[in-house]
Design a protein around this motif. Structure first.
Motif, PDB file in Angstrom:
ATOM      1  N   PRO A   1       0.909  -1.242   0.012  1.00  0.00           N
ATOM      2  CA  PRO A   1       0.082  -0.019   0.036  1.00  0.00           C
ATOM      3  C   PRO A   1       0.965   1.234   0.127  1.00  0.00           C
ATOM      4  O   PRO A   1       0.357   2.170  -0.596  1.00  0.00           O
ATOM      5  CB  PRO A   1      -0.995  -0.186   1.291  1.00  0.00           C
ATOM      6  CG  PRO A   1      -0.929  -1.423   1.692  1.00  0.00           C
ATOM      7  CD  PRO A   1       0.451  -2.116   1.098  1.00  0.00           C
ATOM      8  N   LYS A   2       2.062   1.124   0.697  1.00  0.00           N
ATOM      9  CA  LYS A   2       2.778   2.491   0.942  1.00  0.00           C
ATOM     10  C   LYS A   2       3.355   2.742  -0.454  1.00  0.00           C
ATOM     11  O   LYS A   2       3.602   4.100  -0.873  1.00  0.00           O
ATOM     12  CB  LYS A   2       3.994   2.250   1.803  1.00  0.00           C
ATOM     13  CG  LYS A   2       5.058   1.134   1.358  1.00  0.00           C
ATOM     14  CD  LYS A   2       6.116   0.976   2.501  1.00  0.00           C
ATOM     15  CE  LYS A   2       7.311   0.207   1.813  1.00  0.00           C
ATOM     16  NZ  LYS A   2       6.683  -1.420   1.214  1.00  0.00           N
ATOM     17  N   ASP A   3       3.498   2.099  -1.525  1.00  0.00           N
ATOM     18  CA  ASP A   3       3.955   2.468  -2.877  1.00  0.00           C
ATOM     19  C   ASP A   3       2.692   3.561  -3.551  1.00  0.00           C
ATOM     20  O   ASP A   3       3.390   4.116  -4.529  1.00  0.00           O
ATOM     21  CB  ASP A   3       4.229   1.405  -3.715  1.00  0.00           C
ATOM     22  CG  ASP A   3       5.391   0.429  -3.108  1.00  0.00           C
ATOM     23  OD1 ASP A   3       6.172   0.949  -2.599  1.00  0.00           O
ATOM     24  OD2 ASP A   3       5.612  -0.752  -3.553  1.00  0.00           O
ATOM     25  N   ILE A   4       1.596   3.416  -2.983  1.00  0.00           N
ATOM     26  CA  ILE A   4       0.676   4.144  -3.742  1.00  0.00           C
ATOM     27  C   ILE A   4       0.614   5.669  -3.282  1.00  0.00           C
ATOM     28  O   ILE A   4       0.582   5.773  -1.871  1.00  0.00           O
ATOM     29  CB  ILE A   4      -0.658   3.735  -3.618  1.00  0.00           C
ATOM     30  CG1 ILE A   4      -0.945   2.150  -3.994  1.00  0.00           C
ATOM     31  CG2 ILE A   4      -1.706   4.489  -4.244  1.00  0.00           C
ATOM     32  CD1 ILE A   4      -0.456   1.980  -5.431  1.00  0.00           C
ATOM     33  N   LYS A   5       1.039   6.598  -3.807  1.00  0.00           N
ATOM     34  CA  LYS A   5       1.294   8.068  -3.679  1.00  0.00           C
ATOM     35  C   LYS A   5      -0.014   8.881  -3.696  1.00  0.00           C
ATOM     36  O   LYS A   5      -0.208  10.069  -3.080  1.00  0.00           O
ATOM     37  CB  LYS A   5       2.411   8.640  -4.312  1.00  0.00           C
ATOM     38  CG  LYS A   5       3.775   7.915  -4.490  1.00  0.00           C
ATOM     39  CD  LYS A   5       4.141   7.425  -3.159  1.00  0.00           C
ATOM     40  CE  LYS A   5       5.435   6.593  -3.146  1.00  0.00           C
ATOM     41  NZ  LYS A   5       5.781   6.257  -1.776  1.00  0.00           N
ATOM     42  N   HIS A   6      -0.762   8.727  -4.669  1.00  0.00           N
ATOM     43  CA  HIS A   6      -2.065   9.444  -4.869  1.00  0.00           C
ATOM     44  C   HIS A   6      -3.060   8.448  -5.649  1.00  0.00           C
ATOM     45  O   HIS A   6      -2.533   7.914  -6.594  1.00  0.00           O
ATOM     46  CB  HIS A   6      -1.742  10.670  -5.729  1.00  0.00           C
ATOM     47  CG  HIS A   6      -2.833  11.630  -5.787  1.00  0.00           C
ATOM     48  ND1 HIS A   6      -2.770  12.910  -6.417  1.00  0.00           N
ATOM     49  CD2 HIS A   6      -4.178  11.682  -5.648  1.00  0.00           C
ATOM     50  CE1 HIS A   6      -3.683  13.477  -6.268  1.00  0.00           C
ATOM     51  NE2 HIS A   6      -4.734  12.724  -5.677  1.00  0.00           N
ATOM     52  N   ILE A   7      -4.228   8.543  -5.209  1.00  0.00           N
ATOM     53  CA  ILE A   7      -5.321   7.696  -5.905  1.00  0.00           C
ATOM     54  C   ILE A   7      -6.494   8.520  -5.908  1.00  0.00           C
ATOM     55  O   ILE A   7      -6.937   9.049  -4.873  1.00  0.00           O
ATOM     56  CB  ILE A   7      -5.391   6.391  -5.124  1.00  0.00           C
ATOM     57  CG1 ILE A   7      -6.359   5.267  -6.090  1.00  0.00           C
ATOM     58  CG2 ILE A   7      -5.990   6.406  -3.836  1.00  0.00           C
ATOM     59  CD1 ILE A   7      -6.520   4.141  -5.460  1.00  0.00           C
ATOM     60  N   ALA A   8      -7.182   8.665  -7.026  1.00  0.00           N
ATOM     61  CA  ALA A   8      -8.238   9.774  -7.075  1.00  0.00           C
ATOM     62  C   ALA A   8      -9.479   9.208  -7.986  1.00  0.00           C
ATOM     63  O   ALA A   8      -9.193   8.402  -8.916  1.00  0.00           O
ATOM     64  CB  ALA A   8      -7.707  11.032  -7.426  1.00  0.00           C
ATOM     65  N   LEU A   9     -10.470   9.681  -7.849  1.00  0.00           N
ATOM     66  CA  LEU A   9     -11.591   9.605  -8.542  1.00  0.00           C
ATOM     67  C   LEU A   9     -12.331  11.185  -9.188  1.00  0.00           C
ATOM     68  O   LEU A   9     -12.390  11.676  -8.176  1.00  0.00           O
ATOM     69  CB  LEU A   9     -12.815   8.891  -7.922  1.00  0.00           C
ATOM     70  CG  LEU A   9     -12.678   7.338  -7.346  1.00  0.00           C
ATOM     71  CD1 LEU A   9     -13.868   7.210  -6.618  1.00  0.00           C
ATOM     72  CD2 LEU A   9     -12.754   6.420  -8.738  1.00  0.00           C
ATOM     73  N   THR A  10     -12.009  11.215 -10.320  1.00  0.00           N
ATOM     74  CA  THR A  10     -12.394  12.703 -10.559  1.00  0.00           C
ATOM     75  C   THR A  10     -13.571  12.724 -11.867  1.00  0.00           C
ATOM     76  O   THR A  10     -13.227  12.008 -12.745  1.00  0.00           O
ATOM     77  CB  THR A  10     -11.210  13.393 -11.406  1.00  0.00           C
ATOM     78  OG1 THR A  10     -10.777  12.414 -12.466  1.00  0.00           O
ATOM     79  CG2 THR A  10      -9.925  13.380 -10.469  1.00  0.00           C
ATOM     80  N   PRO A  11     -14.605  13.096 -11.237  1.00  0.00           N
ATOM     81  CA  PRO A  11     -15.892  13.080 -12.037  1.00  0.00           C
ATOM     82  C   PRO A  11     -15.801  14.088 -13.455  1.00  0.00           C
ATOM     83  O   PRO A  11     -16.363  13.758 -14.501  1.00  0.00           O
ATOM     84  CB  PRO A  11     -17.011  13.391 -11.291  1.00  0.00           C
ATOM     85  CG  PRO A  11     -16.249  14.235 -10.091  1.00  0.00           C
ATOM     86  CD  PRO A  11     -14.931  13.601 -10.070  1.00  0.00           C
ATOM     87  N   LYS A  12     -15.034  15.070 -13.298  1.00  0.00           N
ATOM     88  CA  LYS A  12     -15.081  16.068 -14.463  1.00  0.00           C
ATOM     89  C   LYS A  12     -14.483  15.379 -15.627  1.00  0.00           C
ATOM     90  O   LYS A  12     -14.644  15.422 -17.006  1.00  0.00           O
ATOM     91  CB  LYS A  12     -14.064  17.034 -13.772  1.00  0.00           C
ATOM     92  CG  LYS A  12     -14.111  18.522 -15.181  1.00  0.00           C
ATOM     93  CD  LYS A  12     -13.486  19.383 -14.531  1.00  0.00           C
ATOM     94  CE  LYS A  12     -13.490  20.645 -15.724  1.00  0.00           C
ATOM     95  NZ  LYS A  12     -12.597  21.998 -15.171  1.00  0.00           N
TER      96      LYS A  12
END
Length: 218
Positions: free
Chosen positions: A170-181
């Motif tokens: 898990p620590k390898d993930i720096k940014h995870i996102a859901l972006t509706p635009k």
């Protein structure tokens, strides 16, 4: 300027070391590129693909048409440390710190709400998030690492958190996102040859299963 024998010897030694480092570093980066490409393709199984070489031996950009399950497109950019450059490689360990993989999943289902998990202290300059003033903010801990959570509804953040907790590193993930635009599921991470396949498998499963569920798409 007159060259002393000592200075001339030092220049020759540096040239020899640079040459060895170039060939060793180039070989390693090419091996990493080939390994990541093959591992990711085995998981996503694209029906069509396109690659853009980023120049030198620092990586590439891949665009896959999937058109299967809930994934329309799967795109990623791999950037590697300049292991072939004895002069720039030490600098890159400070500026870039590690190899990077940027994944963009474009699902068929419409993402309705925004959510981010950002590893605290990772960004030197905070990324611009257009709707940040409207988002709830909270600090969460995942596998011993603290993340800044930004979200419209808590259940979206909890689903992203559950995904991270289920990954091999898990620590390898720096940014995870859901972006509706832009209707995008985004992951920025430090790739690891030992876990890349399992990590991408779980990202794909999340897109195919969770992003189709009503908490995200309605």
């Amino acid at each position: 300027m007159e060259l002393t024998s000592g200075l001339l010897l030092a220049i020759m030694v540096l040239a020899a070391i640079s040459s060895i480092q170039f060939y060793k570093g180039r070989k390693l980066n090419l091996q990493l590129m080939e390994f990541y490409l093959r591992s990711i393709e085995e998981v996503v199984k694209p029906e069509d693909k396109d690659y853009v070489w980023l120049g030198g031996y620092i990586g590439f950009r891949a665009n896959y048409k999937i058109n299967r399950d809930n994934i329309r497109k799967f795109e990623y950019t791999l950037t590697l440390l300049p292991r072939h450059s004895i002069l720039y490689f030490p600098i890159s360990l400070v500026t870039s710190r590690h190899d990077k993989l940027y994944i963009v999943v474009r699902p068929f289902a419409q993402i309705k709400r925004e959510a981010h998990l950002i590893q605290k202290g990772y960004y030197r300059l905070k990324p611009g998030i257009e709707n940040e003033p409207l988002l709830q903010k909270e600090e969460v801990e995942i596998a011993g690492k603290k993340y800044e959570a930004l979200f419209e509804k808590r259940r979206d953040m909890e689903n992203l958190k559950a995904l991270l907790e289920n990954l091999p590193n898990p620590k390898d993930i720096k940014h995870i996102a859901l972006t509706p635009k832009t209707n995008v599921f985004y992951v920025q991470m430090k790739p690891d040859p030992d876990t890349i396949k399992e990590t991408v498998e779980k990202i794909v499963r999340f897109a195919n299963e969770k992003l189709k569920e009503s908490p995200f798409s309605s």
